[in-house]
Design a protein around this motif. Structure first.
Motif, PDB file in Angstrom:
ATOM      1  N   LEU A 187       0.526  -1.310  -0.069  1.00  0.00           N
ATOM      2  CA  LEU A 187       0.340   0.376  -0.033  1.00  0.00           C
ATOM      3  C   LEU A 187       1.004   1.641   0.178  1.00  0.00           C
ATOM      4  O   LEU A 187       0.622   1.797  -0.917  1.00  0.00           O
ATOM      5  CB  LEU A 187      -0.846   0.309   1.990  1.00  0.00           C
ATOM      6  N   LYS A 188       1.517   0.865   0.609  1.00  0.00           N
ATOM      7  CA  LYS A 188       2.772   2.860   0.273  1.00  0.00           C
ATOM      8  C   LYS A 188       3.446   2.879  -0.073  1.00  0.00           C
ATOM      9  O   LYS A 188       4.008   4.032  -0.540  1.00  0.00           O
ATOM     10  CB  LYS A 188       3.563   2.144   2.160  1.00  0.00           C
ATOM     11  N   LYS A 217      12.948   1.260   1.596  1.00  0.00           N
ATOM     12  CA  LYS A 217      13.145   2.924   1.373  1.00  0.00           C
ATOM     13  C   LYS A 217      12.266   3.333   2.552  1.00  0.00           C
ATOM     14  O   LYS A 217      12.742   4.704   3.245  1.00  0.00           O
ATOM     15  CB  LYS A 217      11.634   3.340   0.652  1.00  0.00           C
ATOM     16  N   LEU A 218      11.217   2.264   3.142  1.00  0.00           N
ATOM     17  CA  LEU A 218      10.749   3.101   4.862  1.00  0.00           C
ATOM     18  C   LEU A 218      12.970   3.336   5.347  1.00  0.00           C
ATOM     19  O   LEU A 218      12.342   4.189   6.165  1.00  0.00           O
ATOM     20  CB  LEU A 218      10.365   2.209   5.151  1.00  0.00           C
ATOM     21  N   ASP A 219      13.046   2.302   5.444  1.00  0.00           N
ATOM     22  CA  ASP A 219      14.562   2.113   6.293  1.00  0.00           C
ATOM     23  C   ASP A 219      15.157   3.338   6.221  1.00  0.00           C
ATOM     24  O   ASP A 219      16.099   3.880   6.394  1.00  0.00           O
ATOM     25  CB  ASP A 219      15.378   0.720   5.925  1.00  0.00           C
ATOM     26  N   LEU A 220      15.605   3.471   4.535  1.00  0.00           N
ATOM     27  CA  LEU A 220      16.540   4.366   4.209  1.00  0.00           C
ATOM     28  C   LEU A 220      16.266   5.991   5.035  1.00  0.00           C
ATOM     29  O   LEU A 220      17.092   6.826   5.183  1.00  0.00           O
ATOM     30  CB  LEU A 220      17.069   4.521   2.383  1.00  0.00           C
ATOM     31  N   ALA A 221      14.813   6.279   4.398  1.00  0.00           N
ATOM     32  CA  ALA A 221      14.175   7.332   4.912  1.00  0.00           C
ATOM     33  C   ALA A 221      14.525   7.797   6.344  1.00  0.00           C
ATOM     34  O   ALA A 221      14.197   9.123   6.764  1.00  0.00           O
ATOM     35  CB  ALA A 221      12.619   7.656   4.791  1.00  0.00           C
ATOM     36  N   SER A 222      14.552   6.786   7.236  1.00  0.00           N
ATOM     37  CA  SER A 222      14.794   7.046   8.721  1.00  0.00           C
ATOM     38  C   SER A 222      16.474   7.249   8.986  1.00  0.00           C
ATOM     39  O   SER A 222      17.303   7.880  10.035  1.00  0.00           O
ATOM     40  CB  SER A 222      14.027   6.101   9.631  1.00  0.00           C
TER      41      SER A 222
END
Length: 469
Positions: A187-188, A217-222
């Motif tokens: 979904l994201k 991408k979620l990991d890298l965003a943080s």
């Protein structure tokens, strides 16, 4: 009424006795049933809960369907918290009930099961032992859900939109993630690709690559995990076949993403902006390697530079500080940009590169011949090297196309006082051709493959005059 009977037996030397206790457990059983219903079925919508979904998947894993196919879809109301604030809880509750009603219709029509797994998120689940049938059912289901999203959008004066994802997978592909976690990542990913308010249809059976990219991408965003990164070095040799410089290359290894490669990682880092920190890591590791060498053995190391790094406001100050930290003279670092990066905005790129050159670092154009720029623009850049792309080197001795092109690039580059580097050299015939032409540096598997820094250090220290004849 529900009764519970407990019978106990007693004995003595001559007789046997029985004691019976009868209890009315109706209220207890009713309470247990209510608790079961509350755990397994959502009070507002009447749909099954997330716990029910988990139990269903566990049950299926012990049946003949464990080797079959899971047809699954998740839909989510966009900006639900905002809707709660604007429309009110009562209106939003009715909205959820309407969605649930439509899902029950789908459930009853196609023998699927519908679940409410969080406040505004729903899952539809089906099973099949036949792959083709599963994919056909998926398309039918997504058609139904697409109509649902349109109906809801129109019914609420275009203020409500629903994003939906659906695909076919197998139980064996779930690995360490639950099905709902994978759907949530999907979904994201759909929303990040501009598919908010739409139905995203996965075209492949194995959707784990897309899901792992979304998770990455979620990991890298943080934050970036430097424990998963390291560098290798590939030597370049001069006309005497002696090591003249190196290129530092990033490597990435993360067991959480077994289906992804370095290309996926770089693309995700570029998209999230994490490439700046990744670039800092490569520069830091390169400087640390140089610092471990005696100054007499140091050679220039070129590092690939992304466009985000180039325009990072802190980049030049970082370069100066990291070199000072490791006591590295600026002449030992160089940076490579691809030709396509340069072609985007030659004037602006040139200004940024000049700032780097003013600090004493060298600049090379990588993959020359594959991009959109040409030598008419190259002379405007503060560069010292041109690297001819491997695609031209591969058939340099076999065609009448690559050889004249390489010859022309070399002649014009020399007229501009640029060093020419040939990359991707793997054969002796290529080496001979390039040597006759006069190319100053060669990089490729014929001489050296990329190697770990410790191996590279040993090569330099043990035989600083190494050459291959």
């Amino acid at each position: 009424m529900i009764i519970d009977v407990n019978l106990s037996e007693f004995k003595d030397s001559d007789s046997r006795y029985y004691l019976g206790v009868i209890r009315d457990v109706t209220e207890k059983r009713e309470m247990e049933e209510k608790l079961h219903q509350a755990a397994m079925f959502d009070a507002l919508t009447g749909l099954r809960t997330r716990l029910s979904l988990s139990l269903e998947l566990d049950k299926v894993s012990h049946t003949e369907l464990k080797n079959g196919f899971i047809l699954t879809a998740m839909l989510d109301v966009d900006d639900f918290q905002t809707l709660n604030t604007v429309l009110g809880f009562k209106v939003c509750d009715e909205l959820l009930k309407t969605i649930a009603s439509k899902l029950r219709h789908i459930q009853n029509t196609y023998s699927h099961k519908a679940y409410r797994v969080s406040a505004d998120r729903f899952v539809v689940l089906g099973f099949s032992t036949d792959k083709d049938e599963a994919f056909q059912d998926k398309e039918i289901l997504l058609d139904e859900l697409e109509q649902l999203t349109v109906d809801m959008y129109r019914a609420h004066a275009f203020t409500v939109s629903i994003t939906c994802v659906g695909y076919v997978t197998t139980l064996s592909e779930q690995e360490d993630n639950t099905l709902t976690q994978q759907l949530e990542l999907s979904l994201k990913s759909a929303r990040s690709q501009g598919k908010k308010g739409q139905v995203a249809r996965a075209s492949q059976l194995d959707n784990n690559v897309g899901l792992q990219i979304a998770s990455l991408k979620l990991d890298l965003a943080s934050n970036i995990d430097e424990n998963t990164l390291y560098i290798v070095l590939q030597p370049k040799v001069n006309k005497l076949n002696k090591i003249s410089s190196f290129e530092a290359l990033l490597r990435w290894q993360d067991t959480r993403y077994p289906k992804l490669n370095l290309g996926h990682y770089i693309a995700a880092a570029e998209e999230t902006g994490a490439i700046i920190q990744v670039g800092y890591f490569v520069i830091e590791q390169t400087c640390a390697f140089l610092a471990d060498l005696h100054p007499a053995y140091r050679k220039r190391i070129f590092i690939n530079l992304s466009i985000r790094q180039l325009f990072d406001a802190n980049f030049t100050s970082f370069l100066a500080s990291i070199c000072a930290k490791h006591n590295i003279d600026h002449q030992y670092l160089g940076f490579e940009l691809t030709e396509s990066m340069v072609a985007d905005d030659i004037v602006l790129v040139s200004k940024q590169l000049q700032k780097i050159c003013d600090l004493g670092f060298e600049i090379a154009i990588d993959d020359f011949g594959t991009g959109q720029s040409n030598l008419r623009y190259i002379h405007k850049l503060p560069i010292s090297q041109l690297k001819i792309d491997k695609s031209f080197i591969d058939d340099i001795t076999d065609t009448t196309v690559s050889a004249p092109l390489v010859d022309s690039v070399y002649q014009i580059a020399k007229a501009m006082n640029l060093t020419v580097v040939a990359e991707g050299v793997e054969k002796l015939e290529q080496v001979d051709y390039l040597r006759k032409l006069g190319v100053e540096e060669i990089q490729g598997f014929y001489f050296y493959k990329p190697m770990p820094v410790e191996q590279c250090k040993e090569l330099i220290l043990e035989n600083s005059h190494y050459s291959r004849n």
